[in-house]
Design an enzyme around this catalytic site. Structure first.
Site: not given
Length: 501
Positions: A344, A261, A228
């Site tokens: 992230s 992910d 992402h």
């Protein structure tokens, strides 16, 4: 449970690349927000926290802060920040599955009406006419000077009257940078790991993008991060990676896996002195072990935070919340190390500096604590175990496509605590249990409820998915299930599904 990518806890998981199946609507746990920072130029308005990452501005022009009075304080400006089908089946064009019902949306930007985004510059108010801080500062300076004068005179008098009293202060022999920091300390681990972490800026062809983190995977210039974080730049976008030294490199996406992910990018004209971070063994991590997270929370690159492993094998589903979004599932490492948007894709390290996970999602309250709806750390962060991420990364480097383990059956995503139910109907008219597939060969039938996979308790479809994906295709697992009120067991050999399509 469900979490935001940098946000909410995730529901339990289903089988191999699962496919959505029609089933009675039952609210599933919301997906966890990811911690990458959303863009700062998206439409204004409240929005839930996205993944670990920091939003990037639509242009390369830096934000200009408004003039301010002398002494005015600066600070970061906090921005404000669908129901899914009830089941999944194996090979299907809709793979990976969409997020479970109730998954919070992942915003691409937002604001409180001022257009600010995560990591945007603080815009101080314009100076007000008349006496302001300038007058106060001047008064304080005068007071300081007066106090200094009085103190000087008084000090001289005391010294003159008692100049035989020795000083009681002690000077340190070493201070600051001259102190040797042992390898086992947080400072030692950070000093060694920081040069091998990067802040990633991704920009799509539409100008939208965000900021996240990544770390050096090998000497060939491959960087591992979250899918992402780089998703906006996959089709015709731009990527760059900046090291703590300030050196910036253009990069390209080598491969990305939406279901896991995980993504791998490669630096263009990579330097020859890259030092990959050592990979640990996430299976050997214990609750209570120390953790160190590195990332760019809210755009603050090269930030180090610490904590412990709070739990293992935590079922987490995360999503960006868009209409076309498909959920990511993991059996996560939970940590209380502070993780925020921008973290992230960054490494979660053990006390020796070995990578044990990739920071990917956080559980957050409805209000991020900034007076807005933006999510922030409340001590519930989730990381993809490095054993799984390493397998995925190597597959992406080798073929550019992810490989998923599967059981070949549609699984309900309804929120339950009783297990993962194989649905009575498959997606798009397909069979709920694939003929000749792993589940069929093991004797499983529609309506069976899987309660354990090996020794792991399965309480829902999403939990099953996450657990299956901790394995590789070809692995043999023992499945405990219920049929007609009776508990049974069977051995199953996991199949494989290539790609996210």
């Amino acid at each position: 449970m469900s979490t935001e990518n940098e946000g909410t806890a995730v529901p339990p998981a289903p089988s191999a690349p699962p496919v959505p199946v029609e089933s009675p609507a039952a609210p599933a746990q919301p997906a966890v927000p990811r911690p990458e920072q959303p863009p700062s130029h998206a439409p204004a308005g409240p929005r839930p926290l996205d993944g670990f990452g920091q939003a990037a501005a639509p242009t390369d022009a830096p934000h200009q802060a408004a003039p301010q009075d002398p002494g005015a304080a600066h600070g970061p400006h906090a921005a404000h920040g669908p129901a899914a089908p009830q089941g999944y089946s194996a090979p299907d064009a809709s793979w990976p599955p969409p997020p479970p019902p109730g998954t919070p949306s992942y915003g691409s930007g937002g604001g409180d009406g001022s257009g600010g985004g995560w990591g945007s510059s603080y815009q101080p108010p314009a100076p007000k006419p008349g006496r302001g801080r300038g007058g106060v500062v001047a008064a304080l300076l005068v007071a300081a000077l007066v106090a200094g004068g009085l103190g000087g005179g008084l000090g001289y008098t005391l010294a003159k009257n008692n100049d035989e009293s020795g000083s009681t202060t002690v000077s340190a022999s070493d201070t600051g940078g001259s102190v040797k920091r042992d390898a086992g300390t947080v400072a030692g681990v950070a000093a060694k790991a920081l040069p091998s972490t990067v802040t990633i800026q991704a920009e799509g062809s539409n100008g939208e993008g965000g900021t996240g983190t990544g770390f050096v995977f090998d000497k060939q210039g491959h960087i591992v991060t979250n899918n992402h974080v780089v998703a906006e730049a996959v089709d015709g976008g731009r990527l760059s990676a900046t090291f703590p030294s300030g050196k910036k490199y253009a990069a390209e996406v080598v491969g990305h896996a939406q279901g896991y992910d995980v993504a791998v990018i490669k630096l263009e004209n990579a330097p020859s002195d890259l030092k990959p971070l050592a990979l640990g063994d996430s299976d050997k991590v214990a609750v209570g072990d120390s953790t160190i997270a590195i990332g760019a929370p809210f755009g603050l690159s090269d930030t180090v935070t610490t904590g412990i492993i709070s739990a293992k094998n935590r079922p987490v589903a995360s999503s960006d919340g868009s209409a076309s979004s498909k959920a990511s599932y993991m059996s996560a490492l939970q940590t209380d190390a502070s993780i925020n948007p921008g973290n992230s894709g960054g490494p979660l390290l053990d006390a020796q500096g070995n990578v044990i996970g990739i920071n990917s999602a956080i559980q957050s309250t409805g209000n991020g604590g900034f007076g807005t709806g933006q999510a922030g750390s409340i001590g519930l962060g989730f990381a993809i175990p490095i054993n799984q991420a390493e397998f995925v990364a190597k597959q992406l480097i080798k073929t550019g496509k992810p490989v998923y383990a599967k059981i070949g059956a549609s699984v309900s995503l309804e929120e339950t605590t009783n297990g993962a139910k194989l649905t009575e109907q498959g997606a798009g008219g397909s069979e709920p249990v694939e003929q000749g597939g792993p589940a069929a060969d093991a004797g499983l039938k529609p309506g069976d409820v899987i309660t354990k996979l090996d020794d792991r308790v399965i309480d829902s479809g999403p939990t099953l998915i996450g657990e299956i994906w901790t394995h590789k295709p070809g692995d043999k697992v023992t499945v405990t299930y219920e049929r007609g009120g009776k508990e049974r067991t069977t051995e199953l050999t996991l199949g494989s599904k290539i790609g996210d399509d």
